[in-house]
Design a protein around this motif. Structure first.
Motif, mmCIF file in Angstrom:
data_model
loop_
_atom_site.group_PDB
_atom_site.id
_atom_site.type_symbol
_atom_site.label_atom_id
_atom_site.label_comp_id
_atom_site.label_asym_id
_atom_site.label_seq_id
_atom_site.Cartn_x
_atom_site.Cartn_y
_atom_site.Cartn_z
ATOM 1 N N VAL A 270 0.872 -1.177 0.000
ATOM 2 C CA VAL A 270 0.000 0.000 0.000
ATOM 3 C C VAL A 270 0.911 1.230 0.000
ATOM 4 O O VAL A 270 1.401 1.645 1.038
ATOM 5 N N SER A 271 1.153 1.788 -1.160
ATOM 6 C CA SER A 271 2.113 2.887 -1.223
ATOM 7 C C SER A 271 1.764 3.920 -2.280
ATOM 8 O O SER A 271 2.628 4.619 -2.782
ATOM 9 N N LEU A 272 0.480 4.051 -2.615
ATOM 10 C CA LEU A 272 0.077 5.098 -3.550
ATOM 11 C C LEU A 272 0.313 6.484 -2.981
ATOM 12 O O LEU A 272 0.369 7.472 -3.725
ATOM 13 N N ALA A 276 7.547 8.717 -4.602
ATOM 14 C CA ALA A 276 8.324 7.885 -5.522
ATOM 15 C C ALA A 276 7.422 6.936 -6.294
ATOM 16 O O ALA A 276 7.589 6.732 -7.510
ATOM 17 N N VAL A 277 6.433 6.351 -5.619
ATOM 18 C CA VAL A 277 5.534 5.404 -6.287
ATOM 19 C C VAL A 277 4.606 6.142 -7.242
ATOM 20 O O VAL A 277 4.289 5.634 -8.332
ATOM 21 N N ARG A 278 4.161 7.335 -6.883
ATOM 22 C CA ARG A 278 3.327 8.099 -7.806
ATOM 23 C C ARG A 278 4.108 8.469 -9.074
ATOM 24 O O ARG A 278 3.562 8.434 -10.174
ATOM 25 N N ARG A 279 5.389 8.826 -8.931
ATOM 26 C CA ARG A 279 6.209 9.109 -10.123
ATOM 27 C C ARG A 279 6.340 7.846 -10.972
ATOM 28 O O ARG A 279 6.233 7.902 -12.202
ATOM 29 N N TRP A 280 6.594 6.715 -10.312
ATOM 30 C CA TRP A 280 6.703 5.437 -11.028
ATOM 31 C C TRP A 280 5.410 5.145 -11.789
ATOM 32 O O TRP A 280 5.436 4.750 -12.961
ATOM 33 N N ARG A 363 10.761 0.217 -3.206
ATOM 34 C CA ARG A 363 10.294 0.063 -1.826
ATOM 35 C C ARG A 363 11.179 0.847 -0.861
ATOM 36 O O ARG A 363 10.700 1.539 0.053
ATOM 37 N N GLU A 364 12.499 0.727 -1.055
ATOM 38 C CA GLU A 364 13.431 1.433 -0.171
ATOM 39 C C GLU A 364 13.278 2.942 -0.325
ATOM 40 O O GLU A 364 13.312 3.684 0.668
ATOM 41 N N GLU A 365 13.094 3.405 -1.552
ATOM 42 C CA GLU A 365 12.888 4.840 -1.764
ATOM 43 C C GLU A 365 11.600 5.301 -1.089
ATOM 44 O O GLU A 365 11.552 6.371 -0.474
ATOM 45 N N ARG A 366 10.553 4.472 -1.192
ATOM 46 C CA ARG A 366 9.293 4.793 -0.512
ATOM 47 C C ARG A 366 9.493 4.893 0.989
ATOM 48 O O ARG A 366 9.028 5.840 1.642
ATOM 49 N N ASN A 367 10.189 3.920 1.570
ATOM 50 C CA ASN A 367 10.376 3.899 3.017
ATOM 51 C C ASN A 367 11.209 5.073 3.503
ATOM 52 O O ASN A 367 10.982 5.604 4.594
ATOM 53 N N ALA A 368 12.171 5.494 2.684
ATOM 54 C CA ALA A 368 13.039 6.596 3.086
ATOM 55 C C ALA A 368 12.273 7.905 3.223
ATOM 56 O O ALA A 368 12.659 8.777 4.008
ATOM 57 N N GLU A 369 11.179 8.049 2.480
ATOM 58 C CA GLU A 369 10.420 9.303 2.499
ATOM 59 C C GLU A 369 9.835 9.607 3.876
ATOM 60 O O GLU A 369 9.739 10.764 4.273
ATOM 61 N N THR A 370 9.439 8.571 4.599
ATOM 62 C CA THR A 370 8.744 8.782 5.865
ATOM 63 C C THR A 370 9.452 8.103 7.038
ATOM 64 O O THR A 370 8.842 7.892 8.084
ATOM 65 N N ARG A 371 10.728 7.769 6.829
ATOM 66 C CA ARG A 371 11.416 7.003 7.874
ATOM 67 C C ARG A 371 11.420 7.743 9.207
ATOM 68 O O ARG A 371 11.249 7.141 10.272
#
Length: 550
Positions: A270-272, A276-280, A363-371
């Motif tokens: 769940v990463s909409l 990073a996922v929206r750009r992808w 996934r790692e880029e997504r996680n880094a956004e809100t770490r």
């Protein structure tokens, strides 16, 4: 969850043989039983007693939460877990308005919820007379939050209204329906005619030409992507096959969580909401969106313009032009549509190591956004995951521990379920929803996740959970109030106002209701408390104090 199929009623019903006449209350209950209803939620009141009189004789069990809003959330979760419509019974006036928030949530999340209430008598004057629970118009109030609000005008119409509701549940995007029965019709005795039931219907199938166009687009895609919403849940196996054969990464809405195992190398979970996922997603040359609105409540901002072709598969024709319009519309049941789509695609080798590597990096880029926001939650979420069987149902609240924590970071597989109040975004959903999930499947593990602010919207349902005597852990992350609103105020440069709540000894409150309560100040303590709670009759409220610096 558009496209969720509603089972046909059983061949036999619990209805008693017709007599010379039935009251309107029994006519209603007989019609519910004929449509396979075996469980109802609600609270008896002066005006609905003629309904309650007949429930047991027609084989319908009843569970009484402590507030009508709790009854609505419980019936909502019952529907999500069982696959059958949830039924809630209220009395007139304030009771019906109490359940309105739950009706709005069911509408937002496409849940088949049937709310039945009495109404003012047929010939009640338009001018107020001061009758108990009188209000200007119950049906007008419910039309604002339900798909349909139907006031019947004769005893014969009661069965018709129930059949209509179940027909709507089976043939359209499932959304809540309200049926109002005037007080004098509930008690009037009329000849007992035949029970009217919704006709058996086959699920809708997408247009063959549209299926051919979608298959051609997906065959030629160099950068495919798949977005799954709650409407894809009945097609989990087909979703996985499509992803593996196309080498297409999968991202889900909150309602689609776990349709494809979130540990699968093609899953983005769940990463909409991730930039990073929206750009992808915007860079995909073909996007297949199944049973999802592509809504701002999942994206946390409007959907970016898509560079490629959008194929939308949904039971709701309106979704083909709501939000981003479909380039290729597939209107139909998700299971049938995806099965037909797979038949039109050539089988390919399922190994896509380069795509797996790109998904891991994303996934790692997504996680880094809100770490910085999520880090303190991650060890506790890992402890929860380690303590729970794979088929656990987790119910969720509009709380930071849920939408920043469990939704993106607590992985599920298709055996499990995660029930979250998306879109409408109500508070107080988790605890009564967990009770409804337990009513749907008592043997299945169920865990409620909430914050201290949201829990107190429905904390009285601890009494209902005690009454059931079924194991029910309730994990509460306590940040001393409304943490999300506190953070939003701080981000605006405002002085936080009305967001800090005086501390409440929630474990002691649970014990006062007759349940159990503990504090878990470490991930290890939480894991142990959860394991014990899953074997302990009644609710166990486990408080996790969020005292770490943010």
């Amino acid at each position: 969850m558009p496209g969720h199929p509603i089972p046909e009623p059983p061949a036999t019903t619990h209805a008693r043989p017709p007599r010379d006449g039935l009251t309107g209350g029994e006519t209603l209950v007989r019609a519910l039983a004929a449509h396979g209803v075996t469980q109802a939620f609600g609270i008896p009141g002066t005006h609905n007693l003629e309904i309650y009189r007949h429930l047991a004789a027609h084989g319908i069990a009843h569970l009484n939460p402590r507030h009508e809003q709790g009854a609505g959330y419980a019936a909502d979760a019952y529907a999500r877990v069982s696959g059958r419509p949830g039924v809630a019974i209220t009395t007139t006036g304030p009771a019906l308005l109490n359940i309105a928030a739950a009706v709005g949530q069911a509408y937002s999340d496409s849940v088949p919820l049937l709310v039945v209430s009495p109404g003012m008598p047929l010939r009640h004057p338009r001018q107020s007379t001061g009758l108990l629970h009188e209000m200007r118009s119950q049906t007008e109030a419910l039309r604002g939050v339900a798909a349909v609000s139907h006031r019947v005008s004769s005893a014969e119409e009661i069965g018709v209204a129930v059949a209509r509701a179940f027909t709507l549940f089976r043939t359209r995007r499932p959304r809540p329906v309200h049926i109002e029965i005037p007080l004098d019709l509930l008690t009037a005795v009329e000849p007992a005619g035949p029970v009217r039931t919704a006709p058996p219907l086959s699920p809708a199938t997408a247009d063959p030409d549209a299926l051919s166009a979608a298959a051609a687009a997906l065959r030629s895609a160099a950068r495919p992507g798949i977005v799954l919403g709650g409407g894809a849940r009945t097609a989990a196996a087909e979703c996985l096959r499509l992803a593996e054969e196309l080498g297409a990464p999968v991202v889900t809405s909150a309602n689609g969580k776990g349709i494809v195992a979130e540990t699968h190398p093609l899953s983005l979970g769940v990463s909409l909401h991730s930039r990073a996922v929206r750009r992808w997603l915007a860079e995909r040359d073909v996007v297949l969106a199944v049973g999802t609105e592509l809504a701002e409540s999942d994206l946390w901002e409007p959907l970016p313009a898509l560079a490629g072709t959008l194929v939308r598969a949904d039971i709701d024709p309106a979704q083909m032009y709501a939000g981003p319009p479909a380039d290729i519309p597939l209107v139909g049941d998700a299971h049938r549509t995806l099965r037909s789509l797979l038949a039109a695609l050539p089988a390919t080798a399922g190994a896509h190591p380069e795509v797996h590597r790109s998904v891991a990096a994303l996934r790692e880029e997504r996680n880094a956004e809100t770490r910085s926001l999520d880090a303190h939650l991650l060890p506790y979420l890992a402890a929860i995951r380690s303590a729970l069987p794979a088929d656990t149902v987790l119910t969720s609240d509009s709380a930071q521990c849920c939408y920043y924590g469990a939704i993106p970071h607590l992985p599920l597989s298709p055996e499990g379920r995660y029930l979250h109040p998306t879109g409408f975004g109500t508070l107080g959903y988790a605890l009564p929803a967990a009770i409804g999930a337990k009513a749907a499947d008592p043997a299945r593990p169920v865990v409620a996740l909430s914050g201290d602010g949201g829990l107190q919207f429905s904390v009285q349902e601890l009494a209902t959970a005690v009454q059931l005597r079924l194991p029910l852990p309730v994990v509460v992350f306590d940040n001393g109030g409304y943490g999300e609103i506190r953070d939003e105020m701080a981000a605006r440069g405002d002085r936080p106002t009305a967001v800090d709540l005086p501390p409440v000894d929630l474990p002691a409150l649970a014990r006062a209701y007759g349940g159990h309560g503990v504090r878990a100040a470490s991930p290890e303590a939480l894991s142990g408390a959860l394991r014990r709670a899953l074997d302990t009759p009644g609710p166990t409220l486990i408080t996790v104090p969020e005292e770490l610096p943010r």
